[in-house]
Design a protein around this motif. Structure first.
Motif, short mmCIF file in Angstrom:
data_model
loop_
_atom_site.label_atom_id
_atom_site.label_comp_id
_atom_site.label_asym_id
_atom_site.label_seq_id
_atom_site.Cartn_x
_atom_site.Cartn_y
_atom_site.Cartn_z
N GLY A 132 46.60 36.71 27.48
CA GLY A 132 46.03 36.83 26.12
C GLY A 132 47.12 37.17 25.12
O GLY A 132 47.20 36.59 24.03
N LEU A 133 48.01 38.08 25.53
CA LEU A 133 49.11 38.49 24.65
C LEU A 133 50.04 37.31 24.40
O LEU A 133 50.45 37.05 23.26
CB LEU A 133 49.88 39.65 25.30
CG LEU A 133 51.05 40.19 24.48
CD1 LEU A 133 50.53 41.00 23.30
CD2 LEU A 133 51.95 41.07 25.34
N SER A 134 50.35 36.57 25.47
CA SER A 134 51.27 35.44 25.30
C SER A 134 50.66 34.37 24.39
O SER A 134 51.36 33.69 23.65
CB SER A 134 51.64 34.83 26.66
OG SER A 134 50.72 33.87 27.07
N GLU A 135 49.32 34.26 24.43
CA GLU A 135 48.65 33.31 23.55
C GLU A 135 48.74 33.77 22.10
O GLU A 135 49.02 32.99 21.19
CB GLU A 135 47.18 33.17 23.97
CG GLU A 135 46.55 31.90 23.45
CD GLU A 135 45.17 31.67 24.01
OE1 GLU A 135 44.85 32.22 25.08
OE2 GLU A 135 44.40 30.94 23.35
N ARG A 136 48.50 35.09 21.92
CA ARG A 136 48.49 35.63 20.55
C ARG A 136 49.86 35.54 19.90
O ARG A 136 49.97 35.26 18.72
CB ARG A 136 48.01 37.09 20.56
CG ARG A 136 46.49 37.21 20.64
CD ARG A 136 46.05 38.60 20.25
NE ARG A 136 46.58 39.63 21.11
CZ ARG A 136 46.11 39.92 22.33
NH1 ARG A 136 45.07 39.26 22.80
NH2 ARG A 136 46.64 40.87 23.06
N LYS A 153 54.39 38.77 44.40
CA LYS A 153 53.74 37.77 43.54
C LYS A 153 52.27 38.11 43.33
O LYS A 153 51.78 38.11 42.21
CB LYS A 153 53.88 36.38 44.18
CG LYS A 153 53.53 35.24 43.24
CD LYS A 153 53.58 33.90 43.93
CE LYS A 153 52.18 33.41 44.18
NZ LYS A 153 52.11 32.08 44.76
N ILE A 154 51.59 38.44 44.44
CA ILE A 154 50.14 38.73 44.35
C ILE A 154 49.88 39.99 43.51
O ILE A 154 49.04 39.99 42.60
CB ILE A 154 49.55 38.90 45.78
CG1 ILE A 154 49.58 37.55 46.50
CG2 ILE A 154 48.11 39.43 45.70
CD1 ILE A 154 49.30 37.64 47.99
N VAL A 155 50.68 41.05 43.81
CA VAL A 155 50.47 42.31 43.09
C VAL A 155 50.76 42.13 41.60
O VAL A 155 49.97 42.56 40.74
CB VAL A 155 51.36 43.43 43.70
CG1 VAL A 155 51.34 44.68 42.81
CG2 VAL A 155 50.89 43.76 45.09
N LEU A 156 51.90 41.50 41.31
CA LEU A 156 52.26 41.30 39.90
C LEU A 156 51.21 40.48 39.16
O LEU A 156 50.84 40.77 38.03
CB LEU A 156 53.61 40.61 39.78
CG LEU A 156 54.84 41.52 39.88
CD1 LEU A 156 56.11 40.69 39.75
CD2 LEU A 156 54.82 42.59 38.80
N LYS A 157 50.71 39.43 39.84
CA LYS A 157 49.70 38.56 39.22
C LYS A 157 48.48 39.40 38.82
O LYS A 157 47.94 39.26 37.72
CB LYS A 157 49.31 37.46 40.21
CG LYS A 157 48.24 36.50 39.71
CD LYS A 157 48.87 35.39 38.89
CE LYS A 157 47.85 34.38 38.41
NZ LYS A 157 46.93 34.88 37.42
N ARG A 158 48.08 40.30 39.76
CA ARG A 158 46.89 41.14 39.47
C ARG A 158 47.18 42.10 38.32
O ARG A 158 46.34 42.31 37.46
CB ARG A 158 46.48 41.91 40.72
CG ARG A 158 45.91 40.96 41.75
CD ARG A 158 45.05 41.64 42.76
NE ARG A 158 44.47 40.66 43.66
CZ ARG A 158 44.02 40.92 44.85
NH1 ARG A 158 44.05 42.16 45.30
NH2 ARG A 158 43.51 39.97 45.60
N ILE A 159 48.39 42.68 38.35
CA ILE A 159 48.75 43.62 37.26
C ILE A 159 48.72 42.88 35.91
O ILE A 159 48.18 43.38 34.92
CB ILE A 159 50.14 44.25 37.52
CG1 ILE A 159 50.06 45.20 38.71
CG2 ILE A 159 50.64 44.99 36.27
CD1 ILE A 159 51.40 45.74 39.16
N PHE A 160 49.29 41.68 35.91
CA PHE A 160 49.34 40.90 34.66
C PHE A 160 47.94 40.55 34.16
O PHE A 160 47.69 40.50 32.97
CB PHE A 160 50.17 39.62 34.85
CG PHE A 160 51.64 39.88 35.04
CD1 PHE A 160 52.24 41.00 34.48
CD2 PHE A 160 52.43 39.01 35.78
CE1 PHE A 160 53.60 41.25 34.65
CE2 PHE A 160 53.78 39.26 35.96
CZ PHE A 160 54.37 40.38 35.40
N VAL A 161 47.04 40.28 35.11
CA VAL A 161 45.65 39.98 34.72
C VAL A 161 45.01 41.23 34.10
O VAL A 161 44.36 41.15 33.06
CB VAL A 161 44.84 39.48 35.94
CG1 VAL A 161 43.35 39.45 35.61
CG2 VAL A 161 45.31 38.09 36.35
N VAL A 162 45.26 42.38 34.76
CA VAL A 162 44.67 43.64 34.27
C VAL A 162 45.17 43.96 32.86
O VAL A 162 44.40 44.34 31.98
CB VAL A 162 44.98 44.81 35.24
CG1 VAL A 162 44.60 46.15 34.61
CG2 VAL A 162 44.22 44.61 36.55
#
Lengths: 232, 420
Positions: free
Chosen positions: A59-63, A45-54
């Motif tokens: 932003g993509l999901s918003e766009r 969870k922690i690693v994926l969260k960081r990857i997704f932030v990077v």
């Protein structure tokens, strides 16, 4: 007497102890697997969260409008957190199943085997439910706004009705996928369309088109007198 | 560019005409009842005010089935002497052609721009085909500022009934004025004059497969000219009377198209309007005179009823993006007695800016968002009618001016919220 004692007490105790000793490593390894699952799940969870932030997934999901779609479905969490949580949870779940399997209980192993066979259907049913929920909210809102703009007095009921109809449809389809109530979809369609046809028949057939329109306007819409100015 | 010019019948016509000074475009769709008058007014205007210029008239038609293109081809001014025109008149080249592409006024305009570019014209004008009040003077007023070389874009200025053009008066004009700093009173008027250079600029924009081709071309042209730094003015044309619109036309669809196009342009030109602080008047041409306008019938009670219905059922949607105090105000307004019903300018500006921000942030489906504006717009219109029922034209214009100032004053807050 001693023989009797051995046969009734000592031997069963010895066998039980032996079984416990045989089972103990499995239990310990199962507990370890669960603990490892919790740790790996948390780490994932922690690693994926960081990857997704990077990679700026939010932003993509918003766009692409996914954030709005989730918000419409009442999900306020960012997509990155949501995906990280789901993946972490799945990792924990897989470790938990491995731990149960490790205990080598026939019934549990059988259940797990059936669960794995059943898993695709469960997954598809979940997808249908989620899509149904989102679509229900979307179409319910569209119907509500259209009804309000048309001056329909029972707009709230119209919106809720459409939403409920989509929810019910998706639940029915999910049940169908799970193999529960195979004829339900057919029945639902039949009942719904029969209801619509009956309503139309009553409104426009028995009452007459004009009478039905007059009645509906009187009943549902505000008293109208045309305005004749240009908005643009 | 190789769109229409590659069509054989058009390339032959362009070959024949070669170059022109003026092009007048008339987009149409089933306007057989009015287009004859429009063509005559255009022909007379060109003969009267531009007798020495080579002019072409282009009817860009959307597939009329009532003989509109035939009327354009057959309509001629028989006797110029009865119009007190005695000088030699150059022949007018006429073309009635169907436009290709997405159905809509924007595609019709694209054909006009392409022909203007192909003929290398100096000045163009476009006029609606359903006009009943067009006079030859409109051609002079739309074309001369461009031919003089001083301006690239001429917007129309009409005399209208105080309750006409409420979307323009309450949203489009104040918003575009506050954003882009030019006081163009009728940014979606329908009649425009523009230079050949601007026509080529429009043509070079990659919008012809988007919603601009279908609707929203008017606000797109005005905004693109202003934001592109072209020299803009307006001409007073008098009253605008045209065929009544389809009474069944859906107001919410109209709002969705016009306001949606304006919001889209806000996103596109954010870098332009962010740096504009105040608005300035644009040069205005034409002799101003009073016109007797037809009375307009308004049912305010029904309007307030629609507003109340919206508050009852759509508040849950509005609360997702409107500031809390605005939502609370709307709830209070719902219980106001008829004669005291008001949506003040400040509150209306908060509402419009709230919608612009929600559209920018994509908080929900764009169509849902914009269509949910309808009851609020109707409420605001009802409030405006109640406030101005005893007012004359000048007082009403002052009220609109006041609203515009509030839009400009609150722009700073909009900017801050836009960036966050």
């Amino acid at each position: 007497m001693e023989e009797l004692f051995n046969r009734l007490i000592s031997d069963p105790l010895a066998r039980t102890a032996e079984r416990i000793l045989q089972f103990l490593p499995n239990l310990v390894s199962a507990v370890l697997l669960v603990l490892a699952g919790l740790a790996v799940g948390l780490l994932t969870k922690i690693v994926l969260k960081r990857i997704f932030v990077v990679i700026r997934l939010d932003g993509l999901s918003e766009r692409v409008g996914l954030k709005a779609l989730l918000a419409k479905g009442g999900i306020q969490e960012p997509l990155s957190l949501l995906l990280a949580r789901i993946t972490g949870g799945l990792v924990v779940f897989v470790f938990f199943l491995a731990a149960l399997n490790n205990l080598e209980f026939g019934i549990i192993q059988n259940l797990i085997e059936r669960l794995f066979i059943y898993l695709p259907s469960i997954f598809m049913a979940l997808v249908v439910l989620v899509l149904g929920y989102l679509l229900g909210n979307f179409l319910g809102r569209a119907a509500l706004i259209a009804a309000v703009n048309a001056g329909v007095r029972v707009s709230g009921h119209v919106g809720r009705g459409v939403k409920l109809f989509i929810y019910l449809l998706s639940v029915t389809m999910a049940l169908e996928l799970l193999g529960i109530g195979r004829d339900t979809v057919l029945l639902t369609y039949s009942i719904t369309f029969a209801g619509i046809v009956l309503a139309l028949a009553i409104a426009f057939g028995l009452g007459g088109k004009d009478a039905a329109r007059e009645y509906l306007e009187k009943r549902l819409k505000a008293q109208e007198r045309d305005d004749d100015f240009h908005h643009l | 560019m190789n769109g229409i010019v590659s069509r054989e019948e058009l390339s032959v016509w362009i070959e024949e005409v070669q170059r022109a000074d003026i092009l007048v475009g008339i987009p149409s769709y089933n306007n057989a009842g009015t287009i004859g008058h429009v063509v005559q007014a255009v022909q007379t205007g060109l003969a009267k005010y531009f007798p020495d210029k080579k002019a072409v008239l282009v009817n860009s038609d959307g597939g009329s089935t009532d003989g509109t293109p035939e009327i354009v081809r057959d309509t001629v001014v028989e006797d110029f002497s009865s119009l007190l025109l005695h000088h030699r008149v150059r022949p007018l080249f006429k073309l009635a052609t169907p436009y290709h592409g997405l159905p809509g006024k924007g595609s019709a305009f694209r054909t006009i721009f392409e022909l203007a570019a192909a003929l290398d014209v100096k000045a163009c004008a476009v006029v609606d085909s359903d006009l009943r009040s067009i006079t030859p003077e409109w051609l002079e007023l739309l074309l001369k500022p461009v031919l003089s070389g001083r301006f690239d874009y001429v917007a129309p200025l009409y005399l209208r009934h105080k309750y006409d053009g409420t979307i323009t008066n309450s949203i489009i004009y104040p918003l575009t004025r506050a954003l882009y700093g030019k006081q163009v009173r009728q940014p979606i008027g329908g009649e425009f004059g523009f230079s050949g250079e601007l026509a080529r600029f429009y043509l070079g924009k990659d919008v012809w497969e988007s919603d601009v081709a279908r609707y929203g071309i008017d606000i797109w042209m005005t905004t693109t000219a202003v934001a592109g730094g072209f020299r803009v003015c307006q001409s007073f044309l008098g009253a605008k009377i045209h065929d009544p619109k389809d009474p069944g036309a859906d107001l919410s669809a109209m709002l969705f198209q016009v306001v949606g196009a304006t919001f889209d342009l806000m996103d596109e030109y954010a870098a332009v309007w962010k740096d504009i602080g105040a608005s300035e008047a644009v040069p205005t041409f034409g002799f101003r005179y009073a016109v007797g306008l037809e009375p307009v019938k308004v049912n305010v009670e029904r309007m307030i009823d629609r507003f109340n219905l919206g508050v009852d059922d759509l508040m849950v949607i509005w609360r997702e993006f409107l500031p809390g105090e605005v939502a609370d105000f709307l709830v209070r307004a719902r219980s106001l007695p008829f004669e005291r019903f008001r949506i003040p300018d400040e509150m209306w500006v908060e509402i419009v800016y709230g919608f612009t921000l929600a559209a920018h942030r994509r908080v929900m489906s764009r169509e849902h968002l914009l269509k949910s504006l309808t009851p609020l717009y109707i409420g605001r219109t009802a409030s405006f009618v109640l406030e101005t029922q005893d007012s004359g034209a000048e007082e009403v214009e002052e009220r609109i001016e006041h609203l515009c100032r509030i839009f400009e004053e609150k722009k700073r807050a909009l900017l801050d919220a836009w960036a966050s």
